[in-house]
Design a protein around this motif. Sequence first.
Motif, short mmCIF file in Angstrom:
data_model
loop_
_atom_site.label_atom_id
_atom_site.label_comp_id
_atom_site.label_asym_id
_atom_site.label_seq_id
_atom_site.Cartn_x
_atom_site.Cartn_y
_atom_site.Cartn_z
N THR A 132 38.20 29.75 37.21
CA THR A 132 38.54 29.41 38.60
C THR A 132 38.99 30.63 39.37
OG1 THR A 132 39.32 27.35 37.66
CG2 THR A 132 39.79 27.72 39.96
N ILE A 133 39.78 31.50 38.70
CA ILE A 133 40.20 32.75 39.35
C ILE A 133 38.98 33.57 39.75
CG2 ILE A 133 41.28 34.98 38.86
CD1 ILE A 133 43.37 33.13 39.34
N LEU A 134 38.00 33.65 38.84
CA LEU A 134 36.81 34.46 39.15
C LEU A 134 35.97 33.83 40.25
CD1 LEU A 134 35.75 35.80 35.68
CD2 LEU A 134 37.05 36.88 37.48
N HIS A 135 35.93 32.48 40.29
CA HIS A 135 35.20 31.83 41.39
C HIS A 135 35.86 32.13 42.73
CE1 HIS A 135 32.10 29.84 39.35
NE2 HIS A 135 32.86 29.06 38.63
N ILE A 136 37.20 32.05 42.76
CA ILE A 136 37.91 32.33 44.03
C ILE A 136 37.74 33.79 44.40
CG2 ILE A 136 40.19 32.39 45.09
CD1 ILE A 136 40.86 29.93 43.50
N LEU A 137 37.74 34.68 43.40
CA LEU A 137 37.51 36.10 43.68
C LEU A 137 36.11 36.32 44.25
CD1 LEU A 137 38.53 39.02 43.39
CD2 LEU A 137 37.38 39.08 41.22
N PHE B 246 34.36 25.47 44.86
CA PHE B 246 34.44 25.92 43.47
C PHE B 246 35.51 25.16 42.71
CE2 PHE B 246 32.52 30.22 44.65
CZ PHE B 246 31.28 29.82 44.21
N ARG C 220 28.88 31.76 32.12
CA ARG C 220 29.81 31.62 31.02
C ARG C 220 30.33 30.21 30.92
NH1 ARG C 220 35.61 34.39 30.22
NH2 ARG C 220 36.10 32.89 31.83
N GLU C 221 30.62 29.59 32.08
CA GLU C 221 31.21 28.25 32.03
C GLU C 221 30.20 27.23 31.55
OE1 GLU C 221 32.97 27.23 35.69
OE2 GLU C 221 34.81 28.31 35.22
N PHE D 19 29.45 31.34 36.35
CA PHE D 19 28.78 30.06 36.07
C PHE D 19 28.05 30.10 34.74
CE2 PHE D 19 28.91 28.73 40.64
CZ PHE D 19 29.56 27.55 40.40
N MET E 50 44.68 25.88 36.04
CA MET E 50 43.81 26.94 36.56
C MET E 50 43.47 27.93 35.44
SD MET E 50 44.41 29.40 39.81
CE MET E 50 44.04 28.16 41.03
N ASN E 51 42.19 27.96 35.07
CA ASN E 51 41.78 28.91 34.04
C ASN E 51 41.16 30.14 34.68
OD1 ASN E 51 39.53 27.77 35.01
ND2 ASN E 51 38.80 26.91 33.09
N SER E 52 40.70 31.08 33.84
CA SER E 52 40.23 32.34 34.42
C SER E 52 38.88 32.17 35.11
CB SER E 52 40.14 33.40 33.33
OG SER E 52 39.37 32.94 32.26
N VAL F 241 41.98 39.58 32.95
CA VAL F 241 41.17 39.08 34.07
C VAL F 241 41.99 39.05 35.35
CG1 VAL F 241 39.97 37.05 34.93
CG2 VAL F 241 39.64 37.77 32.60
N SER G 15 36.05 28.35 48.28
CA SER G 15 37.05 28.11 47.22
C SER G 15 37.24 26.63 46.98
CB SER G 15 38.38 28.74 47.60
OG SER G 15 38.23 29.98 48.14
N MET H 241 44.93 28.38 31.30
CA MET H 241 45.67 29.64 31.29
C MET H 241 44.73 30.79 31.62
SD MET H 241 45.01 28.03 28.55
CE MET H 241 43.68 28.06 27.45
N VAL H 242 45.26 31.72 32.35
CA VAL H 242 44.46 32.87 32.78
C VAL H 242 44.70 34.01 31.82
CG1 VAL H 242 43.96 34.36 34.71
CG2 VAL H 242 44.81 32.08 35.12
N GLU H 243 43.60 34.64 31.40
CA GLU H 243 43.79 35.85 30.59
C GLU H 243 44.39 36.94 31.47
OE1 GLU H 243 40.00 36.84 28.65
OE2 GLU H 243 39.38 34.85 29.25
#
Lengths: 174, 100
Positions: free
Chosen positions: B5-10, A109, B51-52, B49, B1-3, A6, A106, A1-3
């Motif tokens: 992964t979002i930050l990696h894609i960003l 990652f 943080r993970e 990275f 998808m956690n945050s 963020v 991507s 889950m995404v915060e």
Amino acid sequence: MVEPVVLILAIVVALLAALTVFSRSPISSAFSLVMMMVALAGIYGVSGAHFIAALQAIVYAGAIMVLFVFSIMLLNMNDEHNEIRFRSWKTVLACLGAASVLAGLSYAFIQWSSEANGPTPGIMTLEQIRSIGGNVVAVSGAMFSQAYVQFEFISLLLLVAIASALVLAKRKVD
Amino acid sequence: MNSGTILHILSAYLFSMGLLALILRRNTIVMLMGIELMLNAVNLSFVTFARELSQLNGQVQVFFIITIAAAESAVGLSILINVYRNFGSIKTDRTTVLRS
């Protein structure tokens, strides 16, 4: 889950980065870059890197971007905007190249984060950092125990950068 | 998808945007801003990275990268001022002394 914080900050950063690249005048891209740096500082703060967040807001959004805006002001570029030709095949090729870089990174990652037996995590979890006394204490402990030689060399590099910027920017006396 | 992964894609997106600014724009100041975007992408990747993987070395490296970015932009902008003084413009298609 995404915060949700963020997610919102990531969307803001993405929009402002696109605005930096594609906006017409350099001053508006500089200001969207400033706002992007501030939003990135927010992302670092949410991620638990408080020292890096403060550094990003002070050094990047403060010092570096003031330097950029000041030199834009100094250089007076009245006729220098709107130079991207969107119909040209070079632009299309550049966008395809950037999109392939984005897709490759991507993919790497996502592959990395879905890997089951990746590298083993270290001991500095958020609870551990909190028990030490906060992010700044933990980061400075790591910096001055493992990376102090790099720290000294960075101070030397800053001295050299100051001297070279002065020599480059001063007017020739002849 | 956690945050994470979002930050990696960003961070991948920011890197490709910096690359695009470096390729597309002719204005040298905006090209320098593209370099700053790419450095920011690397910083974001380091922090995510770190943080993970529950480590702190990534954040220490981000400190050094920010310092080097400050030095790089100071030297780069003073070079730009010299280019403007010599050519009257900072667009890359005006600085063509080597092309004869």
